[in-house]
Design an enzyme around this catalytic site. Structure first.
Site, PDB file in Angstrom:
ATOM      1  N   GLN A 184     -23.350  21.668  21.380  1.00 50.81           N
ATOM      2  CA  GLN A 184     -23.452  23.046  20.711  1.00 50.81           C
ATOM      3  C   GLN A 184     -23.868  22.629  19.100  1.00 50.81           C
ATOM      4  OE1 GLN A 184     -20.697  26.050  19.794  1.00 50.81           O
ATOM      5  NE2 GLN A 184     -22.045  27.378  21.034  1.00 50.81           N
TER       6      GLN A 184
ATOM      7  N   CYS B  34     -20.348  32.338  16.976  1.00 47.88           N
ATOM      8  CA  CYS B  34     -18.887  32.327  16.036  1.00 47.88           C
ATOM      9  C   CYS B  34     -18.762  33.049  14.791  1.00 47.88           C
ATOM     10  CB  CYS B  34     -19.055  30.679  15.737  1.00 47.88           C
ATOM     11  SG  CYS B  34     -17.626  30.296  14.999  1.00 47.88           S
TER      12      CYS B  34
ATOM     13  N   ASN C 137     -20.276  36.607  29.158  1.00 48.75           N
ATOM     14  CA  ASN C 137     -18.898  35.996  28.537  1.00 48.75           C
ATOM     15  C   ASN C 137     -18.296  37.026  27.981  1.00 48.75           C
ATOM     16  OD1 ASN C 137     -18.276  34.633  25.580  1.00 48.75           O
ATOM     17  ND2 ASN C 137     -17.280  34.088  27.289  1.00 48.75           N
TER      18      ASN C 137
END
Ligand code: FMN
Length: 367
Positions: A77, A107, A210
């Site tokens: 990533q 993030c 997720n």
């Protein structure tokens, strides 16, 4: 997705199953990813690597780029704010063995976002797409697929996940993962699955759901709500990596798999710690192992007391010995892990400093 669902492809890579371990900076290093894979995860993305070139030779980044003996495909990533730098980061990681490049647009850590990276990119769709296109252009000639991880949007009134996902698909992205929270939420509140379902309905490439999946039952529920092609599990795997095989079993049979035996869990944890020490060295390894041990014992009877005692131990040998002893004592009373009632709640998380790469130099100074 069901247990009988067709196998999942990312470019030319066929994944082992539809259960992924989420990238978690400071957690999903190579030993932890390998543990999760052994425990039933079909795919694992590495911790994020910065696109800032000056940090590539740092100890932290080089540890993050360590894939020795790891089962493929190797997915790296990358995070950053500048399209050419992100393209360069993709090429650099591909040259070092990355078989899949994942772009981090999920993030929320402050330092990352103040530099306009991670989920902050979702607020600037043209820049987000520019980055995606540049990374795909760098990776495609090498035959390396690019995936994208994002949130539902910037804030409650700006849920633009579908638009960005469609743009990413048009740019050649091979898979999209959506964490069911906005950037504004951080890790607060509950994940919602309606936006993930909308992304899934809009796309032809695989979509991964997720957020807050912390039990086999919840996994089944999220699948039903989203129709997603795969599930990604993060915090609930901390200290409980066998959640992957528990979910796989439940989805396949409708039955709950018994918890691991105390002896099995003890052996797996020790094996993981030995790998952990060998990646980090004994001083850093001993310190950073504490969180893994703490997660593993905290939902077990006497776990909190043990965690506090263990945090005062100052060597790897002492940690291993104490851990074996503690599990042996537990094993005298219980055959299988006796989770307490609050068990299986996902560990809470405030976005940590581990979520960014700024502390590379600080960490290096300590070592
Ligand atoms: C300690 C920690 C570190 C994380 N680091 C990253 C990261 O480097 N890249 C990323 O895309 N997401 C990162 N995340 C977000 C997770 O991948 C995941 O999207 C989030 O935790 C929600 O899933 P969960 O509820 O199953 O934990 C991090 C989460 C945690 C708890």
């Amino acid at each position: 997705m069901t247990s009988a669902a067709p196998t999942l492809q990312i470019g030319s890579h066929t994944l082992a199953n539809h259960l992924f371990v989420a990238p978690m900076a400071g957690v999903t290093d190579r030993p932890f990813r390998q543990l999760c894979r052994r425990m039933g995860a079909g795919y694992a993305v590495s911790e994020m690597v910065t696109s800032r070139k000056e940090l590539w030779n740092s100890l932290k980044t080089s540890r993050r780029a360590n894939h020795e003996g790891e089962q493929g495909p190797i997915a790296v990533q990358i995070a950053g704010t500048d399209a050419p730098m992100m393209a360069e980061a993709a090429a650099y990681n591909i040259a070092r063995g990355a078989e899949i490049i994942d772009i981090n647009m999920g993030c929320p850590a402050k330092k990352v976002c103040s530099k306009w990276a991670g989920s902050a990119l979702m607020q600037d769709e043209p820049l987000a797409l520019q980055i995606i296109e540049a990374v795909v252009a760098a990776a495609a000639p090498q035959g390396v697929p690019v995936t994208l991880k994002m949130r539902t949007g910037w804030c409650e009134s700006e849920k633009n996940a579908v638009r960005i996902a469609l743009g990413a698909q048009a740019a050649g992205v091979a898979m999209v993962t959506v964490h069911g929270r906005t950037r504004e939420q951080g890790y607060k509140g509950a994940a919602e699955y309606t936006t993930i379902a909308a992304v899934k309905a809009a796309l032809r490439i695989p979509v991964v759901a997720n957020g807050d999946i912390d039990s086999p039952q919840k996994a089944k529920e999220v699948l039903a709500l989203t129709g997603a092609d795969a599930l990604m599990i993060g915090r609930a795997a901390q200290g409980r990596p066998w959640i992957f095989r528990e979910i796989a079993h439940f989805l396949a049979t409708g039955q709950e798999l018994a918890a691991p035996t105390v002896a099995e869990a003890s052996d797996w944890l020790v094996e993981h710690l030995l790998e952990h020490y060998s990646l980090y060295g004994s001083l850093t390894g001993m310190r950073t192992a504490r969180k893994h041990i703490g997660w593993a014992v905290r939902d077990l009877p006497g776990g909190e007391d043990f965690r506090q005692t263990m945090n005062r131990l100052e060597s790897c040998e002492a940690q291993i010995q104490a851990l074996r002893q503690w599990f042996a004592t537990l094993g005298a009373d219980y055959e299988r892990l006796p989770y307490l009632a609050k068990a299986h709640a996902a560990p809470t998380m405030a976005a940590t400093d581990d979520d960014d790469d700024d502390d590379d130099s600080k960490q290096q100074q300590q070592e």
